[in-house]
Design a protein around this motif. Sequence first.
Motif, PDB file in Angstrom:
ATOM      1  N   ALA A 117      -9.924   3.680   8.662  1.00  0.00           N
ATOM      2  CA  ALA A 117      -8.561   4.362   9.741  1.00  0.00           C
ATOM      3  C   ALA A 117      -7.769   3.233  10.069  1.00  0.00           C
ATOM      4  O   ALA A 117      -6.504   3.851  10.541  1.00  0.00           O
ATOM      5  CB  ALA A 117      -9.808   4.518  11.171  1.00  0.00           C
ATOM      6  N   ASP A 118      -8.164   1.509   9.946  1.00  0.00           N
ATOM      7  CA  ASP A 118      -6.659   0.996  10.123  1.00  0.00           C
ATOM      8  C   ASP A 118      -5.471   1.343   8.830  1.00  0.00           C
ATOM      9  O   ASP A 118      -4.260   1.480   9.015  1.00  0.00           O
ATOM     10  CB  ASP A 118      -7.154  -0.640  10.144  1.00  0.00           C
ATOM     11  CG  ASP A 118      -8.098  -1.067  11.402  1.00  0.00           C
ATOM     12  OD1 ASP A 118      -7.815  -0.058  12.635  1.00  0.00           O
ATOM     13  OD2 ASP A 118      -8.579  -2.282  11.697  1.00  0.00           O
ATOM     14  N   GLY A 119      -6.271   1.448   7.925  1.00  0.00           N
ATOM     15  CA  GLY A 119      -5.682   1.507   6.728  1.00  0.00           C
ATOM     16  C   GLY A 119      -4.386   2.808   6.989  1.00  0.00           C
ATOM     17  O   GLY A 119      -3.504   3.156   6.895  1.00  0.00           O
ATOM     18  N   ALA A 124       0.191   6.451   8.175  1.00  0.00           N
ATOM     19  CA  ALA A 124       0.820   7.181   8.886  1.00  0.00           C
ATOM     20  C   ALA A 124       2.265   6.725  10.097  1.00  0.00           C
ATOM     21  O   ALA A 124       3.100   6.583   9.324  1.00  0.00           O
ATOM     22  CB  ALA A 124      -0.250   7.266   9.384  1.00  0.00           C
ATOM     23  N   LYS A 125       2.344   5.203   9.884  1.00  0.00           N
ATOM     24  CA  LYS A 125       3.382   4.800  10.624  1.00  0.00           C
ATOM     25  C   LYS A 125       4.847   4.188   9.750  1.00  0.00           C
ATOM     26  O   LYS A 125       5.742   4.520  10.499  1.00  0.00           O
ATOM     27  CB  LYS A 125       2.814   3.628  11.554  1.00  0.00           C
ATOM     28  CG  LYS A 125       3.795   2.321  11.870  1.00  0.00           C
ATOM     29  CD  LYS A 125       4.470   2.622  13.416  1.00  0.00           C
ATOM     30  CE  LYS A 125       3.332   2.548  14.422  1.00  0.00           C
ATOM     31  NZ  LYS A 125       4.248   3.256  15.498  1.00  0.00           N
ATOM     32  N   ALA A 126       3.930   4.099   8.203  1.00  0.00           N
ATOM     33  CA  ALA A 126       5.430   4.161   7.685  1.00  0.00           C
ATOM     34  C   ALA A 126       6.149   4.977   7.537  1.00  0.00           C
ATOM     35  O   ALA A 126       7.473   5.309   7.136  1.00  0.00           O
ATOM     36  CB  ALA A 126       4.912   3.275   6.462  1.00  0.00           C
ATOM     37  N   GLY A 128       6.247   7.760   9.049  1.00  0.00           N
ATOM     38  CA  GLY A 128       7.009   8.209  10.350  1.00  0.00           C
ATOM     39  C   GLY A 128       8.275   6.964  10.931  1.00  0.00           C
ATOM     40  O   GLY A 128       9.151   8.180  11.235  1.00  0.00           O
ATOM     41  N   ALA A 129       8.065   6.197  10.580  1.00  0.00           N
ATOM     42  CA  ALA A 129       9.480   5.311  11.306  1.00  0.00           C
ATOM     43  C   ALA A 129      10.362   5.437   9.400  1.00  0.00           C
ATOM     44  O   ALA A 129      11.574   4.984   9.827  1.00  0.00           O
ATOM     45  CB  ALA A 129       8.118   3.599  10.794  1.00  0.00           C
ATOM     46  N   GLY A 130      10.024   6.119   8.523  1.00  0.00           N
ATOM     47  CA  GLY A 130      10.974   6.919   7.439  1.00  0.00           C
ATOM     48  C   GLY A 130      10.924   4.541   6.075  1.00  0.00           C
ATOM     49  O   GLY A 130      11.766   4.495   5.595  1.00  0.00           O
ATOM     50  N   ARG A 131      10.151   3.580   6.471  1.00  0.00           N
ATOM     51  CA  ARG A 131      10.388   2.306   5.849  1.00  0.00           C
ATOM     52  C   ARG A 131       9.453   2.404   4.849  1.00  0.00           C
ATOM     53  O   ARG A 131       8.277   3.051   5.075  1.00  0.00           O
ATOM     54  CB  ARG A 131      10.131   1.265   7.256  1.00  0.00           C
ATOM     55  CG  ARG A 131      10.974   1.377   8.184  1.00  0.00           C
ATOM     56  CD  ARG A 131      12.055   1.657   7.434  1.00  0.00           C
ATOM     57  NE  ARG A 131      13.180   1.176   8.298  1.00  0.00           N
ATOM     58  CZ  ARG A 131      14.288   1.717   8.739  1.00  0.00           C
ATOM     59  NH1 ARG A 131      14.352   2.763   7.511  1.00  0.00           N
ATOM     60  NH2 ARG A 131      15.475   1.678   9.675  1.00  0.00           N
ATOM     61  N   LEU A 132       9.493   1.567   3.999  1.00  0.00           N
ATOM     62  CA  LEU A 132       8.975   1.191   2.758  1.00  0.00           C
ATOM     63  C   LEU A 132       7.859   1.012   3.111  1.00  0.00           C
ATOM     64  O   LEU A 132       7.579  -0.472   4.567  1.00  0.00           O
ATOM     65  CB  LEU A 132       9.267   0.350   1.146  1.00  0.00           C
ATOM     66  CG  LEU A 132      10.270   1.363   0.886  1.00  0.00           C
ATOM     67  CD1 LEU A 132      11.440   0.778  -0.441  1.00  0.00           C
ATOM     68  CD2 LEU A 132       9.531   2.788  -0.201  1.00  0.00           C
ATOM     69  N   LEU A 133       6.151   0.946   2.568  1.00  0.00           N
ATOM     70  CA  LEU A 133       5.549  -0.378   2.654  1.00  0.00           C
ATOM     71  C   LEU A 133       4.833  -0.411   1.651  1.00  0.00           C
ATOM     72  O   LEU A 133       4.167   0.756   0.738  1.00  0.00           O
ATOM     73  CB  LEU A 133       4.257   0.585   3.434  1.00  0.00           C
ATOM     74  CG  LEU A 133       3.246   0.005   3.795  1.00  0.00           C
ATOM     75  CD1 LEU A 133       3.283  -1.284   4.441  1.00  0.00           C
ATOM     76  CD2 LEU A 133       2.054   1.061   4.475  1.00  0.00           C
ATOM     77  N   GLY A 134       4.219  -1.392   1.096  1.00  0.00           N
ATOM     78  CA  GLY A 134       4.245  -2.080  -0.638  1.00  0.00           C
ATOM     79  C   GLY A 134       2.561  -3.133  -0.091  1.00  0.00           C
ATOM     80  O   GLY A 134       2.890  -3.148   1.125  1.00  0.00           O
ATOM     81  N   VAL A 135       1.549  -2.974  -1.075  1.00  0.00           N
ATOM     82  CA  VAL A 135       1.276  -3.856  -0.892  1.00  0.00           C
ATOM     83  C   VAL A 135       1.154  -4.969  -1.914  1.00  0.00           C
ATOM     84  O   VAL A 135       0.872  -4.542  -3.132  1.00  0.00           O
ATOM     85  CB  VAL A 135      -1.009  -3.481  -0.540  1.00  0.00           C
ATOM     86  CG1 VAL A 135      -1.629  -3.960  -0.932  1.00  0.00           C
ATOM     87  CG2 VAL A 135      -0.906  -2.144   0.104  1.00  0.00           C
ATOM     88  N   SER A 136       0.868  -5.970  -1.788  1.00  0.00           N
ATOM     89  CA  SER A 136       0.733  -7.404  -2.398  1.00  0.00           C
ATOM     90  C   SER A 136      -0.482  -7.173  -3.117  1.00  0.00           C
ATOM     91  O   SER A 136      -1.068  -8.382  -3.106  1.00  0.00           O
ATOM     92  CB  SER A 136       1.498  -8.507  -1.674  1.00  0.00           C
ATOM     93  OG  SER A 136       1.361  -9.260  -2.579  1.00  0.00           O
ATOM     94  N   ALA A 137      -1.043  -5.982  -4.505  1.00  0.00           N
ATOM     95  CA  ALA A 137      -1.640  -7.225  -5.571  1.00  0.00           C
ATOM     96  C   ALA A 137      -1.290  -6.946  -6.533  1.00  0.00           C
ATOM     97  O   ALA A 137      -0.911  -5.584  -6.776  1.00  0.00           O
ATOM     98  CB  ALA A 137      -3.236  -5.742  -5.124  1.00  0.00           C
ATOM     99  N   GLN A 138      -1.106  -7.676  -7.295  1.00  0.00           N
ATOM    100  CA  GLN A 138       0.515  -7.453  -8.073  1.00  0.00           C
ATOM    101  C   GLN A 138      -0.334  -7.840  -9.674  1.00  0.00           C
ATOM    102  O   GLN A 138       0.322  -7.645  -9.974  1.00  0.00           O
ATOM    103  CB  GLN A 138       0.643  -9.476  -8.144  1.00  0.00           C
ATOM    104  CG  GLN A 138       0.504 -10.137  -8.154  1.00  0.00           C
ATOM    105  CD  GLN A 138      -0.083 -10.993  -6.835  1.00  0.00           C
ATOM    106  OE1 GLN A 138      -1.461 -10.397  -5.934  1.00  0.00           O
ATOM    107  NE2 GLN A 138      -0.462 -12.446  -7.037  1.00  0.00           N
TER     108      GLN A 138
END
Length: 337
Positions: A117-119, A124-126, A128-138
């Motif tokens: 649920a946290d993820g 959803a927040k990103a 809704g905010a129109g912002r990029l979200l990335g995860v650093s699993a490279q």
Amino acid sequence: MNDTPLSVAVIGASGIGQHHARWYDLSGCEVVAFAGTSRDSCERARARLASYFCFRGRAYQDLEAMLREETPDIVAVTSPYPLHKAHAIAALDAGAHVLCEKPFCWDKDKELDEILADGRVVVAKAKGAGRLLGVSAQYPAGIPHYRAFYEQVRGGWDDVTRITMEMEVKGRRGPKSYEEIWADVAPHALSLVIGFLPDGRMDMTTAVCEIEERENRARFDYVSGVGRCGVDLVLRDIDEGIPARRFGVNGFMVDWEGYVDDDGIYRARLVHGSESVQCDDFLHILVDTFVSCVRGSDVRPVVSGADGLLGLEYQVELLRIARGQVPERPQAPDEQG
């Protein structure tokens, strides 16, 4: 695209965050600030960053003050992982794009459903905010270099029918064990599977996960448009020696090695037998790609928020299996009508 340097703030620069900061600087950004937990830790981090790239920004112990006063374009969330959700949301609320360290959202004191649920809340927040979200699993950042190496040796690219990864870690703060290994290391392995087969899905009816004191194993089929692919993952914590970082498809295995080039830049080498190829460090590629995305290029993050959430779902479901908490299993993906 606008060539004005993007401003970057780092949350947690004492560990992996110092390397994020360096890669952002090499990607043409201005690292304007970082947030730490104490005066002493901030002074140590400031000294390291100054030695890496002449950092002249400010150090904060108050995260809200940093976000309010600096208004960064990008925030690197590299704090301890139980804080990732709160820190990512704070950065998104401040109008920043966010690149979050792995594991994306994880807290050993929470139930697995709460972790998922946290993820979902952060993704959803990103959105809704129109912002990029990335995860650093490279590790997916190395796939183009791996594929070129594969084609060079084998004469062409084949359908992916097996993915294998063996990854060892040696913790700076002492050994990891049992589910702590899974929490910390599984995002690398699962992101690599998603990266090789982005249109695929795990067949949970085939999944096995075993959590032992110093070693975790997982096996499952991954079903994509090219058919079934067997996946074998081994994650291990070691006390001595150089940790193995080995992966490949269809039996073409490479060992990842890191080294410092003549210019003092950390880079990567993929080794297969007596042959090898060199490339930028995978984290460098991931950060550089994220910066390009924020600038408006048509590339996508190496591991997007959606990718990170999918990997988190797999990580949780496999851990349920290891714990014996297996719900009624759904049909396999290629059996559904």
